[in-house]
Design a protein around this motif. Structure first.
Motif, PDB file in Angstrom:
ATOM      1  N   ALA A 353       0.818  -1.210   0.000  1.00 57.52           N
ATOM      2  CA  ALA A 353       0.000   0.000   0.000  1.00 57.52           C
ATOM      3  C   ALA A 353       0.853   1.262   0.000  1.00 57.52           C
ATOM      4  O   ALA A 353       0.530   2.245  -0.683  1.00 57.52           O
ATOM      5  CB  ALA A 353      -0.938  -0.003   1.212  1.00 57.52           C
ATOM      6  N   GLU A 354       1.926   1.258   0.740  1.00 55.23           N
ATOM      7  CA  GLU A 354       2.807   2.429   0.812  1.00 55.23           C
ATOM      8  C   GLU A 354       3.410   2.725  -0.557  1.00 55.23           C
ATOM      9  O   GLU A 354       3.498   3.889  -0.981  1.00 55.23           O
ATOM     10  CB  GLU A 354       3.900   2.170   1.862  1.00 55.23           C
ATOM     11  N   ARG A 355       3.805   1.687  -1.274  1.00 58.63           N
ATOM     12  CA  ARG A 355       4.372   1.863  -2.619  1.00 58.63           C
ATOM     13  C   ARG A 355       3.311   2.356  -3.596  1.00 58.63           C
ATOM     14  O   ARG A 355       3.584   3.235  -4.416  1.00 58.63           O
ATOM     15  CB  ARG A 355       4.964   0.546  -3.104  1.00 58.63           C
ATOM     16  N   PHE A 356       2.115   1.802  -3.528  1.00 62.05           N
ATOM     17  CA  PHE A 356       1.045   2.260  -4.408  1.00 62.05           C
ATOM     18  C   PHE A 356       0.821   3.760  -4.241  1.00 62.05           C
ATOM     19  O   PHE A 356       0.631   4.493  -5.223  1.00 62.05           O
ATOM     20  CB  PHE A 356      -0.261   1.521  -4.097  1.00 62.05           C
ATOM     21  N   PHE A 357       0.834   4.209  -2.988  1.00 55.53           N
ATOM     22  CA  PHE A 357       0.579   5.616  -2.684  1.00 55.53           C
ATOM     23  C   PHE A 357       1.634   6.518  -3.332  1.00 55.53           C
ATOM     24  O   PHE A 357       1.310   7.528  -3.955  1.00 55.53           O
ATOM     25  CB  PHE A 357       0.570   5.804  -1.170  1.00 55.53           C
ATOM     26  N   ARG A 358       2.909   6.139  -3.202  1.00 55.29           N
ATOM     27  CA  ARG A 358       3.991   6.952  -3.780  1.00 55.29           C
ATOM     28  C   ARG A 358       3.992   6.890  -5.302  1.00 55.29           C
ATOM     29  O   ARG A 358       4.182   7.892  -5.987  1.00 55.29           O
ATOM     30  CB  ARG A 358       5.342   6.506  -3.224  1.00 55.29           C
ATOM     31  N   ASP A 359       3.795   5.701  -5.839  1.00 61.24           N
ATOM     32  CA  ASP A 359       3.832   5.540  -7.293  1.00 61.24           C
ATOM     33  C   ASP A 359       2.742   6.344  -7.991  1.00 61.24           C
ATOM     34  O   ASP A 359       2.957   6.885  -9.082  1.00 61.24           O
ATOM     35  CB  ASP A 359       3.653   4.059  -7.668  1.00 61.24           C
ATOM     36  N   ALA A 360       1.565   6.399  -7.385  1.00 60.75           N
ATOM     37  CA  ALA A 360       0.409   7.007  -8.045  1.00 60.75           C
ATOM     38  C   ALA A 360       0.487   8.527  -8.115  1.00 60.75           C
ATOM     39  O   ALA A 360      -0.188   9.137  -8.955  1.00 60.75           O
ATOM     40  CB  ALA A 360      -0.872   6.594  -7.331  1.00 60.75           C
ATOM     41  N   ARG A 361       1.298   9.147  -7.281  1.00 64.11           N
ATOM     42  CA  ARG A 361       1.274  10.615  -7.176  1.00 64.11           C
ATOM     43  C   ARG A 361       1.661  11.311  -8.477  1.00 64.11           C
ATOM     44  O   ARG A 361       1.128  12.394  -8.808  1.00 64.11           O
ATOM     45  CB  ARG A 361       2.204  11.068  -6.044  1.00 64.11           C
ATOM     46  N   ILE A 362       2.555  10.720  -9.250  1.00 55.03           N
ATOM     47  CA  ILE A 362       3.038  11.383 -10.466  1.00 55.03           C
ATOM     48  C   ILE A 362       1.973  11.443 -11.552  1.00 55.03           C
ATOM     49  O   ILE A 362       2.018  12.300 -12.435  1.00 55.03           O
ATOM     50  CB  ILE A 362       4.304  10.665 -11.000  1.00 55.03           C
ATOM     51  N   TYR A 363       0.992  10.546 -11.520  1.00 53.14           N
ATOM     52  CA  TYR A 363      -0.018  10.536 -12.572  1.00 53.14           C
ATOM     53  C   TYR A 363      -0.766  11.861 -12.660  1.00 53.14           C
ATOM     54  O   TYR A 363      -1.263  12.234 -13.726  1.00 53.14           O
ATOM     55  CB  TYR A 363      -1.021   9.402 -12.343  1.00 53.14           C
ATOM     56  N   ARG A 364      -0.856  12.575 -11.550  1.00 48.48           N
ATOM     57  CA  ARG A 364      -1.554  13.866 -11.539  1.00 48.48           C
ATOM     58  C   ARG A 364      -0.670  15.013 -12.014  1.00 48.48           C
ATOM     59  O   ARG A 364      -1.129  16.166 -12.083  1.00 48.48           O
ATOM     60  CB  ARG A 364      -2.065  14.157 -10.130  1.00 48.48           C
ATOM     61  N   ILE A 365       0.583  14.707 -12.369  1.00 52.00           N
ATOM     62  CA  ILE A 365       1.539  15.749 -12.737  1.00 52.00           C
ATOM     63  C   ILE A 365       1.981  15.645 -14.190  1.00 52.00           C
ATOM     64  O   ILE A 365       1.874  16.609 -14.943  1.00 52.00           O
ATOM     65  CB  ILE A 365       2.765  15.708 -11.794  1.00 52.00           C
ATOM     66  N   TYR A 366       2.517  14.464 -14.595  1.00 49.19           N
ATOM     67  CA  TYR A 366       3.089  14.466 -15.944  1.00 49.19           C
ATOM     68  C   TYR A 366       2.041  14.304 -17.045  1.00 49.19           C
ATOM     69  O   TYR A 366       0.911  13.941 -16.786  1.00 49.19           O
ATOM     70  CB  TYR A 366       4.239  13.495 -16.102  1.00 49.19           C
ATOM     71  N   GLU A 367       2.468  14.676 -18.276  1.00 45.96           N
ATOM     72  CA  GLU A 367       1.586  14.819 -19.445  1.00 45.96           C
ATOM     73  C   GLU A 367       0.530  15.904 -19.211  1.00 45.96           C
ATOM     74  O   GLU A 367      -0.573  15.838 -19.751  1.00 45.96           O
ATOM     75  CB  GLU A 367       0.899  13.491 -19.810  1.00 45.96           C
ATOM     76  N   GLY A 368       0.873  16.887 -18.422  1.00 42.89           N
ATOM     77  CA  GLY A 368      -0.045  17.984 -18.107  1.00 42.89           C
ATOM     78  C   GLY A 368      -0.615  17.819 -16.723  1.00 42.89           C
ATOM     79  O   GLY A 368      -1.294  16.833 -16.435  1.00 42.89           O
TER      80      GLY A 368
END
Length: 389
Positions: A353-368
């Protein structure tokens, strides 16, 4: 676009799902610890044709349409994000730009190489500019010695730069900003060209095994044939069209990863006991599970709609942006609930769960970023409304 034969494609997806669960997920720990995707897995992905998913068959690719490509990304994204990252720039960005704006000679040269597994990167963002192309500092000036161009500048946060064989580099060919970003052009630059330097990979919050780095261009000489489409002033248009596919890829990845996180939470909730019974029996746990399932389903429906529109040839700029915004924000909410369901264990690195939380954060940033895309969506809404008035 017709894409691959539907029956054959379904067989491919079934094989890919097995590959993800039996090969990629068991190798995640190695990817995380070494911060790299093993060479043998990258070669397996080449052999499976993942680097040339949307390259036409006559050029050595699989010829998938956008709907099929998004399903492949969503399937691959069930495993660690690094697996998707290593091939997605090829398919969602570089290949799309070649398709939208490349000359026949450029397609003939680069499509077979991309389909064979040469890794590409996409050079738009800079230290002082991202979505603001008017501030782009990288320049391309005509080579005074004859045919060609000389590029100077620095690109930042460039995914796959440490491994790439070729980059699509955006540079300003006019000093002053012009309407519709006509001051920006696109260049196909082999990464072994003299004057191209790649910085050390940046240390990131998450997504181990996926690498980003600066690309420095110092008096980089490229031939005239390197200019995408053979015409200046079209680079930003090509980039924005390819970003539509890139945003679909990120949305599909966020949707697939949210499903992985929710499956993990379901498993944990049925195994973890409190007050003598599984926590899955508690209604507030069930609420978080149900909300996550509902939001994932909504993202899946958006993906189906926007990719179908793309395959019909519609302008999907607004829809692709909306899908990316919703899916990436949805994934953030899902992984946050997953940490909450895990409770104290969700804060520990030994649990997924901790890894999922960190990994997912970038989706809201890159490609706009979400905010930039919201502005873009609203701008086009207002423009369309004014045109109808």
């Amino acid at each position: 676009m017709n894409g691959m034969d539907p029956e054959l494609f379904e067989q491919f997806i079934e094989q890919l799902e097995r590959y993800v669960r039996e090969r990629l997920i068991p190798a995640e720990r190695e990817v995380i610890e070494a911060d790299r995707v093993p060479d043998e897995i990258v070669q397996e992905m080449r052999d499976m044709g993942l680097f040339g998913l949307t390259v036409p068959e006559e050029y050595g690719g699989a010829g998938l349409n956008t709907s099929q490509y998004a399903r492949v990304v969503k399937t691959m994204a069930y495993a660690a994000p690094a697996y998707r990252s290593i091939f997605s720039i090829n398919v969602g960005m570089f290949n799309s730009a070649i398709k939208n704006g490349g000359t026949e000679a450029q397609k003939t040269e680069w499509w077979p190489r991309i389909a064979a597994g040469e890794i590409a990167c996409f050079g738009l963002t800079e230290p002082g500019s991202g979505s603001d192309s008017a501030a782009m500092a990288t320049t391309a000036r005509p080579d005074p010695s004859g045919n060609g161009w000389i590029l100077n500048g620095t690109k930042r946060y460039i995914t796959n730069a440490p491994h790439a064989a070729v980059g699509l580099i955006m540079a300003r060919t006019e000093k002053e900003a012009l309407p519709k970003n006509a001051h920006v052009s696109a260049f196909i630059v082999p990464m072994d060209t003299p004057g191209v330097t790649v910085g050390s990979p940046d240390h990131k919050m998450g997504q181990s095994g996926s690498h980003i780095a600066d690309v420095i261009l110092e008096d980089v000489h490229v031939p005239g044939e390197a200019l995408l489409g053979g015409e200046t002033g079209k680079g930003f248009v090509f980039a924005m069209k390819s970003l539509d596919n890139g945003r679909i890829s990120v949305g599909a990845a966020a949707t697939g990863y949210a499903r992985r996180a929710l499956d993990s939470a379901l498993r944990y909730a049925t195994e973890r006991k409190a007050f003598g019974e599984p926590i899955a029996n508690f209604q507030l746990i069930q609420q978080m599970l149900a909300e996550s399932e509902t939001e994932i389903y909504a993202a899946e429906c958006m993906m189906t709609d926007v990719t179908a529109r793309a395959d019909r040839g519609e302008n999907i700029l607004r829809k692709a942006a909306a899908f990316k915004v919703f899916a990436s924000e949805m994934c953030g909410r899902v992984v946050d609930r997953v940490v909450q369901i895990y409770g104290g264990a969700g804060y520990l690195a030994e649990y997924d769960a901790e890894r999922f939380f960190r990994d997912a954060r970038i989706y809201r940033i890159y490609e706009g970023t979400t905010q930039i895309l919201q502005l873009q969506i609203a701008k086009h809404m207002l423009r369309d409304f004014a045109a109808q008035a």
